[in-house]
Design an enzyme around this catalytic site. Structure first.
Site, PDB file in Angstrom:
ATOM      1  N   SER A 148     -89.051   6.720 -55.183  1.00  0.00           N
ATOM      2  CA  SER A 148     -87.979   6.765 -56.479  1.00  0.00           C
ATOM      3  C   SER A 148     -86.742   5.861 -55.980  1.00  0.00           C
ATOM      4  O   SER A 148     -87.015   4.825 -55.677  1.00  0.00           O
ATOM      5  CB  SER A 148     -87.668   8.257 -56.844  1.00  0.00           C
ATOM      6  OG  SER A 148     -87.188   8.248 -57.946  1.00  0.00           O
ATOM      7  N   ASP A 224     -95.312  11.411 -64.715  1.00  0.00           N
ATOM      8  CA  ASP A 224     -94.237  11.345 -63.986  1.00  0.00           C
ATOM      9  C   ASP A 224     -93.174  11.337 -65.273  1.00  0.00           C
ATOM     10  O   ASP A 224     -93.027  10.430 -66.052  1.00  0.00           O
ATOM     11  CB  ASP A 224     -93.933  10.042 -63.311  1.00  0.00           C
ATOM     12  CG  ASP A 224     -92.655  10.034 -62.337  1.00  0.00           C
ATOM     13  OD1 ASP A 224     -91.731  10.321 -63.035  1.00  0.00           O
ATOM     14  OD2 ASP A 224     -92.601   9.514 -61.483  1.00  0.00           O
ATOM     15  N   HIS A 257     -93.630  13.444 -60.626  1.00  0.00           N
ATOM     16  CA  HIS A 257     -92.765  12.824 -59.565  1.00  0.00           C
ATOM     17  C   HIS A 257     -92.307  13.603 -58.364  1.00  0.00           C
ATOM     18  O   HIS A 257     -91.725  12.956 -57.545  1.00  0.00           O
ATOM     19  CB  HIS A 257     -91.295  12.512 -60.373  1.00  0.00           C
ATOM     20  CG  HIS A 257     -90.542  11.666 -59.852  1.00  0.00           C
ATOM     21  ND1 HIS A 257     -90.710  10.202 -59.875  1.00  0.00           N
ATOM     22  CD2 HIS A 257     -89.014  11.657 -59.272  1.00  0.00           C
ATOM     23  CE1 HIS A 257     -89.976   9.472 -59.430  1.00  0.00           C
ATOM     24  NE2 HIS A 257     -88.832  10.477 -59.064  1.00  0.00           N
TER      25      HIS A 257
HETATM   26  N1  GSH Z   1     -82.661  16.669 -60.461  1.00  0.00           N
HETATM   27  C1  GSH Z   1     -82.999  15.662 -61.306  1.00  0.00           C
HETATM   28  C2  GSH Z   1     -84.360  15.246 -60.730  1.00  0.00           C
HETATM   29  C3  GSH Z   1     -84.085  14.724 -59.235  1.00  0.00           C
HETATM   30  C4  GSH Z   1     -85.340  14.354 -58.512  1.00  0.00           C
HETATM   31  O1  GSH Z   1     -86.392  14.423 -59.237  1.00  0.00           O
HETATM   32  N2  GSH Z   1     -85.258  14.001 -57.357  1.00  0.00           N
HETATM   33  C5  GSH Z   1     -86.413  13.651 -56.772  1.00  0.00           C
HETATM   34  C6  GSH Z   1     -86.402  12.256 -56.318  1.00  0.00           C
HETATM   35  S1  GSH Z   1     -85.985  11.149 -57.695  1.00  0.00           S
HETATM   36  C7  GSH Z   1     -86.886  14.420 -55.462  1.00  0.00           C
HETATM   37  O2  GSH Z   1     -87.404  14.084 -54.587  1.00  0.00           O
HETATM   38  N3  GSH Z   1     -86.387  15.592 -55.495  1.00  0.00           N
HETATM   39  C8  GSH Z   1     -86.367  16.513 -54.264  1.00  0.00           C
HETATM   40  C9  GSH Z   1     -87.701  17.241 -54.134  1.00  0.00           C
HETATM   41  O3  GSH Z   1     -88.582  17.163 -54.919  1.00  0.00           O
HETATM   42  O4  GSH Z   1     -87.819  17.735 -52.963  1.00  0.00           O
HETATM   43  C10 GSH Z   1     -83.494  16.333 -62.580  1.00  0.00           C
HETATM   44  O5  GSH Z   1     -83.466  17.633 -62.600  1.00  0.00           O
HETATM   45  O6  GSH Z   1     -83.644  15.612 -63.316  1.00  0.00           O
END
Ligand code: GSH
Length: 280
Positions: A148, A224, A257
């Site tokens: 991402s 995603d 995602h």
């Molecule tokens: N918090 C955001 C999304 C953030 C998100 O999806 N972060 C991804 C990277 S872009 C991630 O790896 N989150 C941490 C995880 O899944 O451990 C939302 O609710 O839309």
């Protein structure tokens, strides 16, 4: 450099280190997996850049990369995604997509971000220096991958520094930050409103402007929720096609995602990196 933790797994050791970074002007934390190896042996190193809201921990505990890295003899380095600590500014509303946990792997040029948000210098200079000082790495064999926002980081840092990384891959990367809301907010905030300056930190724009690397592997889940509005892999596909950069873009039906998606395909990425790191 301080060792925060060390734990044995798959015959190697999973470390967490903290060190002070000149680039960010803060302490920085990173995770490092060192596979089993012989005394005096040096090993290739793969950097994994994580996405929004992450720290060094997400990839380390969720991607399941260590078993295959142990088999392939790869050191894995997972840095934090932004500077943190006292005096480090954050998004005015504390939003997740800018400021803390959202450094976008570039050097900020706009106030008040310039002082600490120097993540490109951190990843390209301070982090490798710390890694080389503590771990048995062959610094002539480095490669980079990310997820991402970290996919954006892997692509742009590799395109901006041809020859530095022997392999480049990404999971669900932001390929054209100038053309999505996450990216417009980040580039506008860290670099200011002049869109011409953004092109140097946008993988699609870099390729359109002539940057070249040997090849790219990208996996993208088709379930995603960020695919259509933020990620837009078709823009990378078109740019690579036009520039003659071999892109292996795998659209994975049903995957979202999350790190479950990354865990499902990390082995393929590590093998892709190992093959390129073994050359010459
Ligand atoms: N918090 C955001 C999304 C953030 C998100 O999806 N972060 C991804 C990277 S872009 C991630 O790896 N989150 C941490 C995880 O899944 O451990 C939302 O609710 O839309």
């Amino acid at each position: 450099m301080d060792q925060i933790s060390a734990a044995r797994l798959f015959g190697g050791v999973q470390y967490v280190f903290r060190h002070s970074s000149e680039a960010t002007g803060t302490p920085m934390t990173f995770a490092a997996f060192v596979p089993p190896h012989g005394i005096g042996e040096t090993l290739p190193v793969v950097y994994f850049l994580a996405g929004l809201t992450c720290t060094e921990e997400n990839f380390t505990v969720k991607a399941g990369a260590q078993r295959v890295a142990a088999e392939l003899g790869l050191i894995l380095i997972a840095p934090d995604t932004s500077p943190r600590g006292e005096g480090v500014p954050d998004d005015a509303e504390g939003a997740y997509d800018f400021g803390l946990g959202a450094g976008f792997y570039l050097n900020a040029t706009a106030l008040p971000w310039t002082r600490h948000y120097k993540m490109a210098d951190y990843i390209l200079q301070d982090l490798p220096r710390a890694v080389a000082s503590a771990l048995p790495v062959d610094m002539t064999r480095q490669s980079i991958m990310g997820h991402s926002m970290g996919g954006h980081g892997a692509l742009t840092l590799s395109l901006r520094n041809p020859g530095r990384f022997r392999a480049t891959s990404a999971f669900a990367p932001i390929v054209a930050p100038s053309q999505c809301a996450w990216g417009e907010k980040a580039l506008g905030g860290y670099l200011g409103p002049d869109r011409a300056a953004w092109r140097g930190h946008d993988a699609v724009a870099l390729i359109e402007d002539g940057a070249k690397i040997a090849d790219i592997l990208v996996d993208q889940g088709l379930a995603d929720k960020f695919l259509a509005d933020q990620l837009k892999p078709e823009l990378l596909e078109a740019a690579c096609d036009k520039a003659g950069i071999p892109l292996t873009l795998r659209r994975q039906d049903g995957y979202d995602h999350s790190y479950y998606f990354i865990a499902s395909f990390i082995e393929d990425h590590l093998r892709w990196h190992a093959a390129r790191l073994a050359q010459g």
